[in-house]
Design a protein around this motif. Structure first.
Motif, PDB file in Angstrom:
ATOM      1  N   THR A  84       0.852  -1.198   0.000  1.00 19.73           N
ATOM      2  CA  THR A  84       0.000   0.000   0.000  1.00 19.73           C
ATOM      3  C   THR A  84       0.883   1.241   0.000  1.00 19.73           C
ATOM      4  O   THR A  84       1.953   1.254   0.604  1.00 19.73           O
ATOM      5  CB  THR A  84      -0.940   0.046   1.220  1.00 19.73           C
ATOM      6  OG1 THR A  84      -0.140  -0.074   2.400  1.00 19.73           O
ATOM      7  CG2 THR A  84      -1.953  -1.072   1.165  1.00 19.73           C
TER       8      THR A  84
ATOM      9  N   ASP B 123       0.838   5.854  -0.441  1.00 17.83           N
ATOM     10  CA  ASP B 123       0.002   7.057  -0.490  1.00 17.83           C
ATOM     11  C   ASP B 123      -0.168   7.464  -1.948  1.00 17.83           C
ATOM     12  O   ASP B 123       0.314   6.765  -2.855  1.00 17.83           O
ATOM     13  CB  ASP B 123       0.610   8.176   0.373  1.00 17.83           C
ATOM     14  CG  ASP B 123       1.969   8.646  -0.134  1.00 17.83           C
ATOM     15  OD1 ASP B 123       2.328   8.330  -1.296  1.00 17.83           O
ATOM     16  OD2 ASP B 123       2.685   9.328   0.617  1.00 17.83           O
ATOM     17  N   SER B 124      -0.824   8.604  -2.185  1.00 21.26           N
ATOM     18  CA  SER B 124      -1.110   8.956  -3.572  1.00 21.26           C
ATOM     19  C   SER B 124       0.153   9.382  -4.324  1.00 21.26           C
ATOM     20  O   SER B 124       0.148   9.452  -5.545  1.00 21.26           O
ATOM     21  CB  SER B 124      -2.174  10.058  -3.640  1.00 21.26           C
ATOM     22  OG  SER B 124      -1.656  11.243  -3.081  1.00 21.26           O
TER      23      SER B 124
ATOM     24  N   GLU C 280      -1.303  -2.623  -4.290  1.00 19.94           N
ATOM     25  CA  GLU C 280      -2.745  -2.435  -4.372  1.00 19.94           C
ATOM     26  C   GLU C 280      -3.012  -1.046  -4.930  1.00 19.94           C
ATOM     27  O   GLU C 280      -2.165  -0.169  -4.846  1.00 19.94           O
ATOM     28  CB  GLU C 280      -3.364  -2.530  -2.972  1.00 19.94           C
ATOM     29  CG  GLU C 280      -3.084  -3.849  -2.302  1.00 19.94           C
ATOM     30  CD  GLU C 280      -3.842  -4.003  -0.986  1.00 19.94           C
ATOM     31  OE1 GLU C 280      -4.502  -3.038  -0.556  1.00 19.94           O
ATOM     32  OE2 GLU C 280      -3.758  -5.101  -0.417  1.00 19.94           O
TER      33      GLU C 280
ATOM     34  N   ARG D  48      -6.295   2.058  -5.391  1.00 16.63           N
ATOM     35  CA  ARG D  48      -7.640   2.458  -4.994  1.00 16.63           C
ATOM     36  C   ARG D  48      -8.579   2.352  -6.187  1.00 16.63           C
ATOM     37  O   ARG D  48      -8.245   2.802  -7.280  1.00 16.63           O
ATOM     38  CB  ARG D  48      -7.626   3.896  -4.467  1.00 16.63           C
ATOM     39  CG  ARG D  48      -8.967   4.364  -3.910  1.00 16.63           C
ATOM     40  CD  ARG D  48      -8.837   5.654  -3.132  1.00 16.63           C
ATOM     41  NE  ARG D  48      -7.963   5.514  -1.977  1.00 16.63           N
ATOM     42  CZ  ARG D  48      -8.320   4.969  -0.807  1.00 16.63           C
ATOM     43  NH1 ARG D  48      -9.557   4.539  -0.623  1.00 16.63           N
ATOM     44  NH2 ARG D  48      -7.454   4.867   0.166  1.00 16.63           N
ATOM     45  N   ASN D  49      -9.724   1.732  -5.973  1.00 17.78           N
ATOM     46  CA  ASN D  49     -10.770   1.729  -6.985  1.00 17.78           C
ATOM     47  C   ASN D  49     -11.501   3.065  -6.889  1.00 17.78           C
ATOM     48  O   ASN D  49     -12.115   3.386  -5.866  1.00 17.78           O
ATOM     49  CB  ASN D  49     -11.733   0.563  -6.741  1.00 17.78           C
ATOM     50  CG  ASN D  49     -12.782   0.453  -7.830  1.00 17.78           C
ATOM     51  OD1 ASN D  49     -13.404   1.443  -8.208  1.00 17.78           O
ATOM     52  ND2 ASN D  49     -12.953  -0.751  -8.344  1.00 17.78           N
ATOM     53  N   LEU D  50     -11.408   3.851  -7.927  1.00 15.94           N
ATOM     54  CA  LEU D  50     -11.929   5.225  -7.873  1.00 15.94           C
ATOM     55  C   LEU D  50     -13.450   5.275  -7.863  1.00 15.94           C
ATOM     56  O   LEU D  50     -14.028   6.308  -7.557  1.00 15.94           O
ATOM     57  CB  LEU D  50     -11.389   6.030  -9.058  1.00 15.94           C
ATOM     58  CG  LEU D  50      -9.887   6.337  -8.982  1.00 15.94           C
ATOM     59  CD1 LEU D  50      -9.411   6.976 -10.276  1.00 15.94           C
ATOM     60  CD2 LEU D  50      -9.575   7.225  -7.786  1.00 15.94           C
TER      61      LEU D  50
ATOM     62  N   ASN E 146     -14.084   3.636  -4.115  1.00 15.77           N
ATOM     63  CA  ASN E 146     -13.182   4.254  -3.140  1.00 15.77           C
ATOM     64  C   ASN E 146     -12.566   3.236  -2.183  1.00 15.77           C
ATOM     65  O   ASN E 146     -12.135   3.579  -1.090  1.00 15.77           O
ATOM     66  CB  ASN E 146     -13.909   5.366  -2.363  1.00 15.77           C
ATOM     67  CG  ASN E 146     -12.926   6.407  -1.856  1.00 15.77           C
ATOM     68  OD1 ASN E 146     -11.870   6.633  -2.453  1.00 15.77           O
ATOM     69  ND2 ASN E 146     -13.240   7.021  -0.728  1.00 15.77           N
ATOM     70  N   ARG E 147     -12.547   1.965  -2.571  1.00 12.97           N
ATOM     71  CA  ARG E 147     -11.914   0.925  -1.758  1.00 12.97           C
ATOM     72  C   ARG E 147     -10.636   0.439  -2.425  1.00 12.97           C
ATOM     73  O   ARG E 147     -10.500   0.521  -3.635  1.00 12.97           O
ATOM     74  CB  ARG E 147     -12.870  -0.260  -1.597  1.00 12.97           C
ATOM     75  CG  ARG E 147     -14.090   0.117  -0.811  1.00 12.97           C
ATOM     76  CD  ARG E 147     -15.063  -1.021  -0.718  1.00 12.97           C
ATOM     77  NE  ARG E 147     -16.181  -0.586   0.121  1.00 12.97           N
ATOM     78  CZ  ARG E 147     -16.859  -1.395   0.917  1.00 12.97           C
ATOM     79  NH1 ARG E 147     -16.566  -2.682   0.988  1.00 12.97           N
ATOM     80  NH2 ARG E 147     -17.860  -0.929   1.637  1.00 12.97           N
ATOM     81  N   MET E 148      -9.730  -0.102  -1.625  1.00 15.58           N
ATOM     82  CA  MET E 148      -8.502  -0.657  -2.190  1.00 15.58           C
ATOM     83  C   MET E 148      -8.832  -1.967  -2.897  1.00 15.58           C
ATOM     84  O   MET E 148      -9.723  -2.708  -2.509  1.00 15.58           O
ATOM     85  CB  MET E 148      -7.464  -0.903  -1.090  1.00 15.58           C
ATOM     86  CG  MET E 148      -7.001   0.358  -0.381  1.00 15.58           C
ATOM     87  SD  MET E 148      -6.326   1.641  -1.504  1.00 15.58           S
ATOM     88  CE  MET E 148      -4.756   0.887  -1.932  1.00 15.58           C
TER      89      MET E 148
ATOM     90  N   GLN F   4      -4.102   8.685  -8.183  1.00 16.68           N
ATOM     91  CA  GLN F   4      -5.249   8.602  -7.269  1.00 16.68           C
ATOM     92  C   GLN F   4      -5.850   7.204  -7.237  1.00 16.68           C
ATOM     93  O   GLN F   4      -6.480   6.827  -6.245  1.00 16.68           O
ATOM     94  CB  GLN F   4      -6.334   9.602  -7.698  1.00 16.68           C
ATOM     95  CG  GLN F   4      -5.870  11.049  -7.803  1.00 16.68           C
ATOM     96  CD  GLN F   4      -5.469  11.659  -6.473  1.00 16.68           C
ATOM     97  OE1 GLN F   4      -5.762  11.101  -5.417  1.00 16.68           O
ATOM     98  NE2 GLN F   4      -4.776  12.792  -6.529  1.00 16.68           N
ATOM     99  N   GLY F   5      -5.672   6.463  -8.296  1.00 17.15           N
ATOM    100  CA  GLY F   5      -6.265   5.137  -8.351  1.00 17.15           C
ATOM    101  C   GLY F   5      -6.692   4.797  -9.764  1.00 17.15           C
ATOM    102  O   GLY F   5      -6.285   5.461 -10.712  1.00 17.15           O
TER     103      GLY F   5
END
Lengths: 456, 456
Positions: free
Chosen positions: A271, A273-274, A291, A293-295, A298-300, A328-329
């Motif tokens: 994991t 950060d952005s 992993e 982020r699913n945009l 909003n979950r990993m 961001q994801g």
């Protein structure tokens, strides 16, 4: 006095690694950027391996950048056949093992980028390392499969795993005129796509003579005297076989990171950060080992895709070189060709939306890729998922033989920017008879969704 | 007591009219909806006429809905060969002239929708009504051209006007094996597109044997004894000709509206509010007779396109039937096939952006429609226009032989929702080798624009 050059070390040479290294060298031209790879090749078309095996792509085209080109054109030092065995974050050093010379030594880094990728999930069965059992996970895998086909002329193939690699390999091996059986744990091929898409893929595979065995687990391999798997055993069948492909999905390579106490997430990946910094100072990570982020939810999630790897590589490389960039994801955007059929999925399926606590409504429409009167048009099927309360678009699937993938991509902006189905309906898309009906299928689907939401 | 049925009269049967009538009848099934059309046919594929003339589309396929189908399937009364000669807003009546019977009578309306469309701008030259001079503006025009070609076997065609109709007709007549000369007032074909697109179209026309004469105005027609134009005269040439196509652009048909004191705008079309109500109570307007707001520049423009007409028809029909729907405007989205070349434009060109008081930056990139190693990929050229100060995307052009139009459409959401180039760069587009390079050409262009804006 010479200024101190920043030393940026990148571990992993397939996709995110080269992307990160090249970007870091561009952002800080004075930095010493070193790319470590345990194999011989770097930066090759991993997504194109099935097309190489199927005979559509030439071997020499597979490599995007050789180590020499990476050095010359990107100002990155490449050290192949070199394994990083350990990271010491407190001393900012890595243990570098030269596989050719058999030597290990310690080297310092200022910034480290972990791009160790993923590996095929093993089955844990005897025989899975037999000489006719292959993964499709490296250039070497691809070359080995092609060589095996040329030398041994296999006629019966079993593919284990009906994800997109399994499906693409089914087509590749059919092109090589093999009998192909595709075993999958689920009822239909492909995960993370709409049931309509899976059904279309299953039909297309069947139309092209691929035997799809749903809900089928493999029990054992029977290995013959030539150290090859001769039979694949399922609970109710014995499948004689010449060639086995393991396409059972991948898991992140995190041993190196975990040993350095880099934090992993619930999905097993690193994991960040952005800015793609890990939990450990001066260590970044990018690609399949992470992993994302699913945009939409909003979950990993764990979404090992080449697009994510390339994008994350850029961001990690830029930031490791002192820049400020963010990732961001992702949307989990997946495209696939299955014989002539194009399929695409972006965002959440209805099932995934429910798990994410949303209230999905689903609509599926049939349309065409051109004005019906124009010759050459093809059928298109669009499935949309939207949230009932906010009317936000959550996901899209499109399948068809013309313009399906690019139409799915049309909704990426809607997913990124959290647009509603009403926003989408207003889009002024360019139209000409050769390229779409007057109302693009995406607009037809959005209108159908709006009507369905109003009826509730 | 019978409830009073709302009487909704729609004037004009080509595109916006049928769309409005069908929508009104759906929204208020109890309403009496009447569609008036002065010609015989309604609801046909006007955009497909060049393809019919070129032999790609069959005559019987051109009509989308016959008057009978409109009545049966859409609950709309259709009165063809009927001209509306006057509107009396104070009495809410129209003067209806039956062209078959030669009778005129007054009829009442509760709501009136003006969808009178547009006509070809005449040249004002003697001979432009000769028997071998045609417009491409109605089904009848298309049928007449096809018949003329079959009966008279013309071999030399001159097309006047290098807009998209002129360009499409150039291809259609080349398919009919004619020598084709295309005269245009400007240096390059097509208005309202990037110079790169115009250049690509000009080259493609030349490659297929179309003689393009830039900056060429016609001075006179020489009419022969058979009442046909035999020569087209320009300031420096005499062009012998068998067939002349006038494609000099269109202007809105506003005579009926203007006589009823419906307000017109600076571009000559009817102006409406976002509900498509005109300045006169109970009168709505839709389609080519109207101006629309350019959503990028926020200025009014005249953009007579089938997509706008269909969309406006829906909104006017819904609102005339008591619903509440809005049409905010359009992007001027234009797509075109020129032989094998796809071209598309959405939003503003740099020149238009400057006129709108913006500070445009332009970037053009070359890319490919597939991963370069995949067979079958084609070159793509993407031009983006963005505002220097806000970094907002203002316009896009794409040309190429595969996936150009759908890629242009990918940026419609960015233009609608005023996204910046930085927003676009982050989009997670689905990728597979058959459908795009790993970085889609749109993303490559967005990255190039971001770099260019940073260099300033």
């Amino acid at each position: 006095m010479m200024p101190v050059r920043r030393r940026i070390c990148v571990v992993g040479g397939l996709s995110a690694g080269p992307s990160a290294a090249a970007k870091a060298a561009r952002v800080d031209p004075s930095a010493e950027v070193i790319l470590f790879e345990q194999d011989d090749a770097i930066s090759y078309g991993i997504c194109e391996l099935p097309y190489y095996i199927g005979g559509e792509v030439q071997k020499d085209d597979l490599v995007v950048l050789t180590p020499e080109q990476m050095q010359r054109e990107k100002n990155v030092t490449v050290r192949t056949r070199t394994r990083i065995q350990n990271i010491s974050p407190s001393r900012k050093t890595i243990e570098v093992h030269d596989l050719s010379k058999g030597e290990t030594r310690e080297e310092r880094y200022d910034r480290l980028i972990i791009a160790t990728g993923s590996s095929v999930r093993p089955l844990g069965l005897a025989g899975e390392d037999a000489r006719n059992v292959f993964h499709v996970k490296s250039l070497d895998d691809g070359l080995q499969i092609a060589r095996f086909i040329e030398v041994e002329h296999p006629t019966r193939a079993v593919i284990i795993g009906g994800g997109y690699v399994g499906v693409e390999m089914a087509e590749a091996l059919r092109r090589r005129r093999m009998e192909v059986t595709l075993l999958h744990k689920g009822m239909v091929p492909l995960d993370h796509v709409a049931p309509e898409t899976s059904d279309a893929v299953a039909r297309r595979l069947g139309d092209h003579g691929v035997t799809f065995l749903p809900q089928t687990q493999i029990v054992a391999f029977r290995v013959d005297s030539r150290a090859a798997v001769a039979e694949v055993l399922t609970p109710d069948r014995t499948l004689p076989v010449d060639l086995v492909i393991l396409a059972t999905g991948v898991r992140p390579n995190t041993q190196l990171a975990a040993a350095a106490r880099v934090r992993l997430g619930a999905n097993g990946g690193i994991t960040t950060d952005s800015r793609l910094q890990t939990s450990v100072d001066n260590i970044f990570a990018a690609g399949d080992c992470c992993e994302v982020r699913n945009l939409v939810s909003n979950r990993m999630m764990y979404a090992p895709l080449a697009t994510n790897a390339a994008r994350m590589g850029w961001v990690a490389g830029e930031n490791a070189a002192g820049g400020r960039s963010t990732f961001q994801g992702a949307l989990r955007s997946i495209a696939l060709r299955v014989f002539e059929l194009e399929v695409v999925h972006l965002g959440l399926t209805a099932a995934e939306a429910r798990v994410a606590g949303l209230a999905p409504e689903v609509v599926t429409i049939k349309s065409t890729s051109r004005v019906p009167m124009m010759p050459g048009g093809k059928a298109l099927c669009v499935t949309l998922v939207a949230d009932r309360s906010t009317r936000r678009l959550l996901g899209v699937d499109v399948s068809g033989e013309e313009g399906a993938v690019l139409r799915g991509n049309l909704l990426a902006p809607a997913l990124h920017h959290r647009l509603t189905i009403d926003d989408v309906r207003r889009w002024d898309l360019a139209y000409a008879p050769s390229f779409s009906p007057l109302w693009d299928p995406i607009l037809v689907a959005a209108n159908a969704m709006a009507r369905k939401l109003e009826q509730r």
